[in-house]
Design an enzyme around this catalytic site. Structure first.
Site: not given
Ligand code: AHR
Length: 519
Positions: A181, A300
């Site tokens: 990110e 994610e």
């Molecule tokens: O999964 C929780 C967080 O969400 C992670 O650390 C990040 O990559 C995302 O913003």
């Protein structure tokens, strides 16, 4: 199609032809994520001193649930955490490892658990390791050192250090994330797309010079609402297309202001988000006259009440000072969340021709299908079930479905199908498996599935997850009631002349497994 959001029965007809397929089910589509965050590692997968812990401190009760959940690949060690992480802190004798402050989650990191422990744990869990490197505060040198440490057989500085640290054989980690990110201003070492694109390109090159067999994931947008979404992917891939194999996607969904109808339709957003990123990848491919294909790592995704995190939890964490493994985003999931998770898995499966990796975030305690208590029990959250069933049963080819369904009106997406589905066909076992959600909160779903060309069929399994008797859509599995929500038999499913009929309960996620070989 008729508008029927107020009637007591919705209708859906799904037509499936065995010749209309999308792709093979990607093995890595059912991945998960372990971050050094909150209680995912410490008191989650690792808790020396717990009655169920083995000699290495791995909780066997959690491991058993992980095996039952069935993830195939697990991303590690972050997440936002990785952008300030020094991987060397987590190797070597535990007593010599430094204690550090983790700025991403305002936590004290003891480094008692690191790369060797995770690789050992992953072997026990029977999952592939997907290792993320720090491209926030670090760069090319530390990344190529880590690949040499992990994958080179021996006879060099870093590989011999691994051997001295107890691992004679290389870890042979194939899948690597080039940071996390980095488009986000919250990220330690946040970068512009051009800065990141060049760094990703050079880091990828150096890593592949150490081990040409590795596969690399470039960082895509943190979410679809980012102001740089689209241009970020375009710029990053314009620099790094030849060096990388995947670009990442991240998305979290939640119910806003009690608007369950829109929440239940969030797979519509996931579908079009994926289509958008595919278009950008292919535009860069065409403009650059590239021949190879870059695919998507949706590394994610989940349901997460981010409103609560942003308005309450983040401030509480900062105010409570520096602590080891505090409780962070331990969302409790209910029936509605489980149905949404089922539909998000459908979306990923429907896009299996381009989404080759996907990781539900996260595995234990932190927005997770598995919960555990320090010194106490471990249990399955409601969202455990659609993941476990799809990871176990989606095999062979992904089928392209033609769905004609009653419509439900939503504030966010307009009219959407009341029924959302995905299906697979495994020629070897002769199994067709249809996964299907009824998004209506009040209406049963009258479902017809016309399976053309499969010959005679038998219903081998018909199960559903829905509101349990005496419960409501907010019913969840808690420590005291760990089995309140789960899969129960779906009565009345039948098949006549290749046509399956079933009645789906309101707000439900169901599995119909049809056996062609033994009909
Ligand atoms: O999964 C929780 C967080 O969400 C992670 O650390 C990040 O990559 C995302 O913003």
């Amino acid at each position: 199609m008729t508008r029927t959001d107020r009637i007591l029965m919705t209708h859906a007809r799904i037509t499936i032809d065995r010749d209309f397929t999308v792709a093979d089910v990607p093995h890595r589509l059912f991945g998960s994520f372990v971050e050094h965050m909150g209680r995912c590692v410490y008191t989650g997968i690792y808790e020396p001193g717990h009655p169920a812990a083995d000699a290495r401190g791995f909780r066997s009760d959690v491991l058993e649930l992980v095996r039952e959940l069935g993830p195939t690949v697990i991303r590690y060690p972050g997440g936002n955490f990785v952008s300030g992480y020094r991987w060397e802190d987590g190797v070597g004798p535990v007593a010599d490892r430094p204690v550090r402050l983790d700025g991403a989650w305002h936590t004290v990191e003891t480094n008692a658990f690191g790369l060797h422990e995770f690789v050992d744990w992953a072997r026990e869990a029977e999952v592939e390791v997907m290792e993320a490197i720090n491209l926030g505060t670090r760069g090319v040198e530390e990344a190529r050192a880590l690949v040499e440490y992990a994958n080179h057989p021996g006879g060099t500085y870093w590989s011999d250090l691994r051997r001295r640290n107890g691992a004679e054989d290389p870890f042979d980690i194939k899948l690597w994330c080039l940071g996390n990110e980095l488009d986000g201003p919250w990220q330690i070492g946040h970068k512009t797309a051009a800065e990141y694109g060049r760094l990703a390109q050079e880091t990828a090159k150096a890593m592949k010079l150490v081990d040409p067999s590795i596969e690399l994931v470039a960082v895509g947008s943190s979410n679809r609402q980012m102001p740089t979404f689209g241009s970020w992917e375009h710029t990053v891939l314009t620099h790094a297309y030849d060096e990388v194999d995947y670009i990442s996607m991240h998305a979290y969904y939640q119910e806003h202001d009690g608007d369950a109808a829109s929440f239940l339709a969030d797979a519509v957003d996931m579908d079009s988000f994926i289509d958008g990123v595919v278009s950008t990848i292919d535009a860069v491919k065409a403009a650059g006259k590239h021949t190879k294909q870059v695919d998507i790592s949706f590394d994610e995704w989940n349901v997460w009440d981010q409103d609560r995190y942003n308005t309450v939890e983040e401030r509480e964490i900062a105010a409570s000072g520096w602590r080891e493994h505090p409780r962070v985003i331990e969302d409790t999931y209910d029936v509605t969340d489980a149905v949404v998770v089922g539909t998000l898995l459908h979306s990923l499966l429907r896009h299996g021709d381009r989404v080759k990796i996907a990781n539900q975030a996260q595995l234990v305690n932190v927005i997770a299908p598995i919960r555990s208590e320090e010194g106490g029990p471990a249990w399955r959250q409601s969202i455990f079930w659609p993941f476990a069933r799809m990871a176990a049963l989606a095999r062979g080819r992904i089928l392209r479905l033609a769905v004609s369904a009653s419509q439900i009106s939503t504030k966010r997406y307009g009219d959407v199908d009341a029924v959302d589905a995905a299906a697979t066909w495994d020629e070897e076992s002769g199994r067709v498996v249809v996964f299907v959600a009824n998004r209506s909160l009040e209406s049963e779903g009258d479902l017809t599935i016309d399976l053309r060309g499969f010959g005679a069929l038998r219903v081998a399994r018909a199960e559903t997850l829905t509101v349990p008797e005496g419960g409501d859509r907010k019913t969840a599995n808690l420590e005291a009631t760990p089995d309140a929500v789960g899969m129960v038999p779906l009565g009345g499913a039948s098949v006549v002349d290749g046509v399956v009929r079933a009645t789906l309960p309101p707000l439900s996620w169901s599995v119909l497994e049809l056996d062609a070989a033994r009909a």
